[in-house]
Design an enzyme around this catalytic site. Structure first.
Site, mmCIF file in Angstrom:
data_model
loop_
_atom_site.group_PDB
_atom_site.id
_atom_site.type_symbol
_atom_site.label_atom_id
_atom_site.label_comp_id
_atom_site.label_asym_id
_atom_site.label_seq_id
_atom_site.Cartn_x
_atom_site.Cartn_y
_atom_site.Cartn_z
ATOM 1 C CG HIS A 133 -2.144 -0.854 1.018
ATOM 2 N ND1 HIS A 133 -3.421 -0.452 1.351
ATOM 3 C CD2 HIS A 133 -2.284 -2.108 0.501
ATOM 4 C CE1 HIS A 133 -4.291 -1.411 1.058
ATOM 5 N NE2 HIS A 133 -3.617 -2.432 0.559
ATOM 6 C CG HIS A 140 -3.951 -12.228 -1.561
ATOM 7 N ND1 HIS A 140 -4.757 -12.048 -2.669
ATOM 8 C CD2 HIS A 140 -3.739 -10.986 -1.051
ATOM 9 C CE1 HIS A 140 -5.017 -10.746 -2.817
ATOM 10 N NE2 HIS A 140 -4.410 -10.091 -1.845
#
Length: 312
Positions: free
Chosen positions: A62, A187
């Protein structure tokens, strides 16, 4: 002759910042214990909470995908001055206290030397190794950004089409292989709230046993979370790619990587070889850590990762 002399002096003035590069062992002389300090902070936290690997991977992603790897995500919002933290996509980013503690110890050992951007990179690298992922070296020498605005945040969401995701990564200098590597690898240790994958629960192609189990979990109140990798949720490995191959991808973008013709071959290759995945994941992490970095005299070395040095 005059013009040549002028150009020479201009070059000498610009060279330290314009030609500065990230390099391995950047703090070898200025702060020899820098990497070990960060590693110890991360290891201490990991012993209590193995989920920090997912948190730090998300934090670095991010940060780097908004104006580059400059720790702009770490700036706290203030009254009348929102920051990147103020946005919806960053609301669930966590782990800031790990960076704070590493910074506190580094400031005590080597004041105003190690950037917050490098701390994020080092901490994430160390957490990956602790979670069974590859061990790799990262170049350092990043400096911290001077801007953090919610207007700059435009991050890929959980239902983004594969083509749009490829474009989003390409805009950061990352290729399709990098994208599949980083999404799947990130993930492999992540989790997601039930409200964010309702589309998958309504997908008849999803593995029926997994679908039933997830539906049962998601009936609980307060929007519970589930692991994105149902096999090895605390290990950075290739298991999630095998899950995707069996229609057990929880997030839409994960499952689509196994279906789209531009990415399904990469998913298959990783599902078949953990060694290949580990190699590519390390390479992709180093590459992501180079996105639009500030070096030399650009930016600053923050004293407090949550606040610009000028206090604004």
């Amino acid at each position: 002759m005059r013009s040549i002399t002028a150009l020479f002096f201009l070059f000498c003035f610009l060279a330290p910042s314009a030609l500065a590069q990230l390099r391995f062992g950047f703090y070898g002389r200025s702060c020899p214990r820098a990497e070990s300090i960060v590693a110890n902070v991360v290891a201490n936290r990991f012993r209590r909470d193995r989920s920090i690997t997912a948190a730090l991977l998300r934090m670095q992603f991010h940060d780097c995908f908004v104006r580059g790897c400059d720790a702009s995500l770490l700036i706290d919002p203030r009254p009348g001055r929102p920051s990147e933290k103020s946005t919806g996509p960053n609301a669930s980013v966590r782990g800031y206290e790990i960076i704070d503690e590493a910074k506190r110890q580094l400031e005590a050992a080597c004041p105003r030397t190690v950037s917050c951007a490098d701390i994020v990179t080092l901490a994430t690298r160390d957490s990956v190794a602790l979670a069974g992922g590859p061990r790799f070296s990262v170049p350092t020498g990043r400096r911290d950004g001077l801007r953090s605005s919610p207007n700059d945040v435009n991050l890929p969401g959980p239902t983004i089409p594969v083509g749009a995701s490829i474009q989003a990564f390409a805009a950061q200098g990352m290729n399709t292989n990098d994208m599949v590597t980083l999404i799947g690898g990130g993930h492999s240790v992540g989790s997601i709230h039930c409200s964010l994958f309702q589309d998958r629960l309504n997908d008849p192609a999803m593995d029926r046993a997994l679908n039933a189990r997830l539906r049962n979990t998601c009936r609980s109140p307060n929007d519970p979370s589930v692991f994105l990798d149902q096999r090895t949720p605390f290990i950075v490995d290739n298991a999630i790619y095998g899950e995707i191959r069996r229609q057990r991808g929880v997030m839409r973008i994960d499952q689509n990587l196994g279906l789209d013709r531009s990415t399904r071959g990469i998913v298959l290759s990783f599902a078949q070889s953990n060694a290949l995945f580990r190699k590519r994941f390390a390479e992709a992490m180093v590459k992501m850590g180079r996105i639009r970095v500030l070096t030399g005299r650009a930016g600053e070395i923050r004293r407090n990762c949550r606040v610009f040095n000028n206090g604004r």
